[in-house]
Design an enzyme around this catalytic site. Sequence first.
Site, PDB file in Angstrom:
ATOM      1  N   HIS A 130      -2.084  -6.458   8.135  1.00 21.79           N
ATOM      2  CA  HIS A 130      -3.438  -6.582   7.581  1.00 21.79           C
ATOM      3  C   HIS A 130      -3.480  -7.708   6.560  1.00 21.79           C
ATOM      4  O   HIS A 130      -2.450  -8.270   6.193  1.00 21.79           O
ATOM      5  CB  HIS A 130      -3.934  -5.255   6.998  1.00 21.79           C
ATOM      6  CG  HIS A 130      -3.212  -4.786   5.766  1.00 21.79           C
ATOM      7  ND1 HIS A 130      -1.895  -4.397   5.771  1.00 21.79           N
ATOM      8  CD2 HIS A 130      -3.634  -4.650   4.477  1.00 21.79           C
ATOM      9  CE1 HIS A 130      -1.536  -4.031   4.551  1.00 21.79           C
ATOM     10  NE2 HIS A 130      -2.574  -4.183   3.739  1.00 21.79           N
ATOM     11  N   HIS A 140      -4.160  -8.210   3.319  1.00 18.24           N
ATOM     12  CA  HIS A 140      -3.891  -8.218   1.876  1.00 18.24           C
ATOM     13  C   HIS A 140      -2.773  -9.202   1.512  1.00 18.24           C
ATOM     14  O   HIS A 140      -1.796  -9.353   2.243  1.00 18.24           O
ATOM     15  CB  HIS A 140      -3.530  -6.816   1.384  1.00 18.24           C
ATOM     16  CG  HIS A 140      -4.726  -5.912   1.312  1.00 18.24           C
ATOM     17  ND1 HIS A 140      -4.640  -4.540   1.323  1.00 18.24           N
ATOM     18  CD2 HIS A 140      -6.058  -6.203   1.230  1.00 18.24           C
ATOM     19  CE1 HIS A 140      -5.860  -4.022   1.243  1.00 18.24           C
ATOM     20  NE2 HIS A 140      -6.739  -5.004   1.187  1.00 18.24           N
ATOM     21  N   ASP A 180      -0.331  -9.183  -0.550  1.00 17.36           N
ATOM     22  CA  ASP A 180       1.066  -8.746  -0.661  1.00 17.36           C
ATOM     23  C   ASP A 180       1.719  -8.574   0.715  1.00 17.36           C
ATOM     24  O   ASP A 180       2.897  -8.230   0.806  1.00 17.36           O
ATOM     25  CB  ASP A 180       1.183  -7.465  -1.507  1.00 17.36           C
ATOM     26  CG  ASP A 180       0.494  -6.271  -0.899  1.00 17.36           C
ATOM     27  OD1 ASP A 180      -0.680  -6.385  -0.508  1.00 17.36           O
ATOM     28  OD2 ASP A 180       1.132  -5.199  -0.809  1.00 17.36           O
ATOM     29  N   HIS A 181       0.953  -8.842   1.781  1.00 17.24           N
ATOM     30  CA  HIS A 181       1.489  -8.787   3.151  1.00 17.24           C
ATOM     31  C   HIS A 181       1.437 -10.144   3.847  1.00 17.24           C
ATOM     32  O   HIS A 181       2.063 -10.322   4.887  1.00 17.24           O
ATOM     33  CB  HIS A 181       0.716  -7.744   3.979  1.00 17.24           C
ATOM     34  CG  HIS A 181       0.796  -6.371   3.400  1.00 17.24           C
ATOM     35  ND1 HIS A 181       1.503  -5.343   3.979  1.00 17.24           N
ATOM     36  CD2 HIS A 181       0.284  -5.860   2.241  1.00 17.24           C
ATOM     37  CE1 HIS A 181       1.424  -4.265   3.212  1.00 17.24           C
ATOM     38  NE2 HIS A 181       0.685  -4.554   2.151  1.00 17.24           N
ATOM     39  N   HIS A 186      -7.460   1.587   5.773  1.00  9.69           N
ATOM     40  CA  HIS A 186      -7.037   0.862   4.558  1.00  9.69           C
ATOM     41  C   HIS A 186      -7.810  -0.458   4.503  1.00  9.69           C
ATOM     42  O   HIS A 186      -8.380  -0.811   3.472  1.00  9.69           O
ATOM     43  CB  HIS A 186      -5.535   0.636   4.620  1.00  9.69           C
ATOM     44  CG  HIS A 186      -4.969  -0.137   3.476  1.00  9.69           C
ATOM     45  ND1 HIS A 186      -4.932   0.348   2.192  1.00  9.69           N
ATOM     46  CD2 HIS A 186      -4.411  -1.371   3.422  1.00  9.69           C
ATOM     47  CE1 HIS A 186      -4.367  -0.558   1.398  1.00  9.69           C
ATOM     48  NE2 HIS A 186      -4.054  -1.615   2.116  1.00  9.69           N
ATOM     49  N   ASP A 235       0.149  -0.561   5.443  1.00  6.63           N
ATOM     50  CA  ASP A 235      -0.369   0.336   4.407  1.00  6.63           C
ATOM     51  C   ASP A 235      -1.251   1.437   4.999  1.00  6.63           C
ATOM     52  O   ASP A 235      -2.195   1.900   4.352  1.00  6.63           O
ATOM     53  CB  ASP A 235      -1.190  -0.451   3.371  1.00  6.63           C
ATOM     54  CG  ASP A 235      -0.334  -1.365   2.512  1.00  6.63           C
ATOM     55  OD1 ASP A 235       0.908  -1.341   2.636  1.00  6.63           O
ATOM     56  OD2 ASP A 235      -0.919  -2.119   1.708  1.00  6.63           O
ATOM     57  N   HIS A 251       5.586  -0.092   1.583  1.00  7.06           N
ATOM     58  CA  HIS A 251       5.777   0.118   0.140  1.00  7.06           C
ATOM     59  C   HIS A 251       6.707   1.291  -0.138  1.00  7.06           C
ATOM     60  O   HIS A 251       6.719   2.270   0.616  1.00  7.06           O
ATOM     61  CB  HIS A 251       4.438   0.407  -0.563  1.00  7.06           C
ATOM     62  CG  HIS A 251       3.513  -0.756  -0.620  1.00  7.06           C
ATOM     63  ND1 HIS A 251       3.525  -1.660  -1.657  1.00  7.06           N
ATOM     64  CD2 HIS A 251       2.551  -1.169   0.232  1.00  7.06           C
ATOM     65  CE1 HIS A 251       2.592  -2.588  -1.447  1.00  7.06           C
ATOM     66  NE2 HIS A 251       1.983  -2.312  -0.297  1.00  7.06           N
TER      67      HIS A 251
HETATM   68 FE    FE Z   1       0.247  -3.445   0.455  1.00  9.14          FE
HETATM   69 ZN    ZN Z   2      -2.707  -3.368   1.681  1.00 12.36          ZN
END
Ligand code: FE
Ligand code: ZN
Length: 258
Positions: free
Chosen positions: A55, A57, A59-60, A114, A131, A169
């Site tokens: 996805h 975001h 942090d990915h 998410h 996530d 995570h």
């Molecule tokens: Fe994340």
């Molecule tokens: Zn995420």
Amino acid sequence: MLTINAIPAFEDNYIWALTIEGGELAAVVDPGDADPVIEYLDKHGLKLGAILITHHHGDHTGGIRELLHHYGELPVYGPAGERIPALTHALKEDDTVTLEDLHASFRVIDAPGHTRGHILYHGEGLLFCGDTLFAGGCGRLFEGTPEQMYNSLSKIEALPDSTLVYCAHEYTEANLGFAEIAEPDNQALHQRIAETRRLRAQGEATVPSLLALEKATNPFLRSHQPELIEAAEGFAGHSLNSPAEVFATVRHWKDSLD
Ligand code: FE
Ligand code: ZN
């Protein structure tokens, strides 16, 4: 044989590295940061052959451009429904991702909740779920509805019990703390909490987890369990009429404590 290793990133992210014995190319899932990936691959004498994204975001996805800059053009797989930097393969439900260098292939599962376009990769007995499902928990509903997330988690629940769940995570210990509030009499959960504390005290990852264990202990996969329904109804203050409503209530309950 396909091997999966965790590359820790940021505070609590795992970037998953896929390799095979004797292979020269690795694939990574959700590289939010390029530096730890490059460091890991250098250390093991590997180059990058593919990037898989669950996805949008940061942090990915934050490491994609730097990885392409470092390794050159390579396939970037990700959700058709989201804006992913340098995406080359836009994926939707039931598409297949074949990583020839790794002799591995994965089926794509749409999993909105998410985020609106979140996808999962399932194959080789493994699930890369970003996530969506976490060990002992599930992702927050940033873009999707509880109904969508419930349906997405139901697709995961339908996979074989032996599936290894690779989420993005290390949230397990905190997640299980909530699970215990929701289901204080769940014996499998108590065992899992003890085991998780032992692993974390040694600085070890609690991911991947077995889907069977998630079904036994993760409240977000247990919306049909009488004890959890009763607890959710207690939180809501009224009766709940469907598993999706139980899920929505339990998600809301956890959010209210975070
Ligand atoms: Fe994340
Ligand atoms: Zn995420």
